[in-house]
Design an enzyme around this catalytic site. Structure first.
Site, PDB file in Angstrom:
ATOM      1  N   GLY A 244      16.702  -1.120 -32.194  1.00 33.63           N
ATOM      2  CA  GLY A 244      16.370   0.254 -32.564  1.00 33.63           C
ATOM      3  C   GLY A 244      14.902   0.398 -32.899  1.00 33.63           C
ATOM      4  N   ASN A 245      14.543   1.506 -33.503  1.00 30.23           N
ATOM      5  CA  ASN A 245      13.149   1.716 -33.894  1.00 30.23           C
ATOM      6  C   ASN A 245      13.104   2.558 -35.167  1.00 30.23           C
ATOM      7  OD1 ASN A 245      12.928   4.649 -33.096  1.00 30.23           O
ATOM      8  ND2 ASN A 245      13.604   3.730 -31.163  1.00 30.23           N
TER       9      ASN A 245
END
Ligand code: CTP
Length: 400
Positions: A201-202
């Site tokens: 993810g980020n």
């Protein structure tokens, strides 16, 4: 915005609690001015707790700060809900025998009233005349609605529902310059599964895209908000009658949802932080250390589709497409990278913002440059994510 909510003495006062709650949730600084009669229906602690501001009712409170005019002077918007027949009569006559009366005489902000009373009182000639006087002075009358009234009667006189009052009152603060436009906005960070409990993810919080959706809806557009992972609580700000929220957690789901939404949209904004790579395969079961005899682990990544580039390829006639570029560069280098990305992606506008551990992601403030075709600077904006969102929409309108 500094919003004064006047609450007067009708049973619908209990519903006004929801008006205050919705306004606070949308980020406004809300000051409740109940009349003494209103406090017989809903007590002062409820107004203080929901508005998160001290509440007074008398012109004799807080005298050194001239509260009897200070609230009216500071207000960007005044909403009276419910507005009883008595209050409408006092407003029409300009009476100022309580804090709400003085506040109304001291304000130059837009005023919206949501009447609530029995049908006979609403239809009475005095009420008709008072409403006509107020409308002639520029007061906005929201409702009343037709429906069940206290005591079993039915007819016009019921207070309009809180979400509609909030929507229509806030519309007085915003230009309705996006009315009739259908827009699609993506937001948040995608999560590409590795196994049932892990993902790539980020740090995108989704705040900027939610602010874009909210700003567009406030300005009259019909919005589809395609949301990947968005921080807890942030999505609540997108609750608006003109926003439809579609959840799409992975790059591929987001591509599907945005392609659908874009097929009906006049403007498309790709504010989501879409993963560039995803694991080649996602395991159905949790990966364990026990099941491997080697130290370390290699995850094979494959490139995801470029959603924005796909939308540009399928662009409808007259559709405006906006991309975002999150870069860790600054100054001229930031703009140069932005220009190269704009040329590569082929969108109409590119919103360039500098990100890092301190800037951009997760923060509530932002600073961006909007590049237009050919790489010219169409707008520069900084401030809250809402302010940035408004600047982006103004640039979209200018580009159309
Ligand atoms: N974007 C997209 N699909 C992807 C990756 C990015 O639609 N698979 C969109 C983003 O939503 C954004 C724009 O493309 O509007 C630019 O994203 P960014 O991550 O800054 O650029 P990349 O294309 O990923 O290029 P690079 O990683 O080389 O900077």
């Amino acid at each position: 915005m500094f919003i004064v909510v006047g609450v007067t003495g009708g049973i619908a006062a209990y519903k006004a609690v929801n008006i205050v709650r919705l306004l606070v949730k949308a980020g406004h600084d809300v000051h409740v001015v109940p009349t003494d009669d209103a406090l017989r229906f809903v007590g002062l602690p409820t107004w203080e707790a929901t508005s998160r501001n001290p509440v007074t009712t008398s012109v004799h409170d807080d005298v050194p700060r001239v509260r009897h005019v200070a609230l009216g002077q500071a207000a960007d918007l005044v909403i009276i809900a419910p507005a009883t027949a008595n209050t409408l009569a006092k407003m029409a006559a300009g009476l100022a025998d309580d804090l709400l009366g003085t506040t109304l005489l001291a304000t130059t902000a837009p005023v919206a009233v949501a009447p609530a009373m029995h049908t006979e009182m609403w239809r009475h000639a005095s009420t008709r005349t008072n409403i006509a006087t107020l409308v002639a002075r520029g007061v906005h009358v929201i409702g009343p609605a037709d429906g069940e009234l206290t005591g079993g009667d039915t007819g016009p006189g019921r207070m309009v529902e809180p979400d509609e009052i909030v929507d229509r009152a806030l519309a007085l603060l915003h230009p309705h310059d996006l009315a009739g436009l259908r827009v699609a906005v993506s937001t948040g960070g995608t999560r590409e599964p590795i196994d049932p409990v892990r993902f790539i993810g980020n740090r995108s919080s989704g705040r900027q895209g939610v602010a874009l959706a909210r700003a567009a809806a406030d300005r009259g557009a019909d919005v589809t908000l395609v949301a990947a992972h968005v921080d807890e609580g942030v999505l609540a700000e997108a609750s608006h009658p003109r926003i439809t929220i579609v959840r799409a957690m992975t790059a591929s789901a987001l591509q599907g949802a945005m392609t659908d939404a874009a097929a009906r949209a006049d403007a498309v904004v790709m504010a989501a932080a879409v993963a560039d790579y995803r694991p080649a395969t996602a395991s159905d079961v949790k990966l364990t250390k026990e099941a491997t005899d080697r130290p370390g682990r290699t995850i094979e990544l494959v490139e995801t589709d470029d959603v924005l580039a796909g939308l540009v390829r399928r662009r409808r006639d007259g559709q405006t497409i906006v991309g975002f570029a999150a870069e860790t560069a600054h100054g001229d280098e930031l703009l140069e990278r932005g220009r190269r990305k704009l040329a590569r992606k082929g969108c109409d506008l590119l919103v360039v913002n500098e990100v890092g551990w301190q800037a951009g992601f997760e923060a509530t403030a932002n600073a961006v440059v909007v590049l237009a075709a050919g790489g010219t600077v169409a707008a520069e904006a900084s401030g809250t994510k809402r302010e940035v969102a408004d600047a982006v929409w103004t640039a979209v309108l200018a580009a159309r």
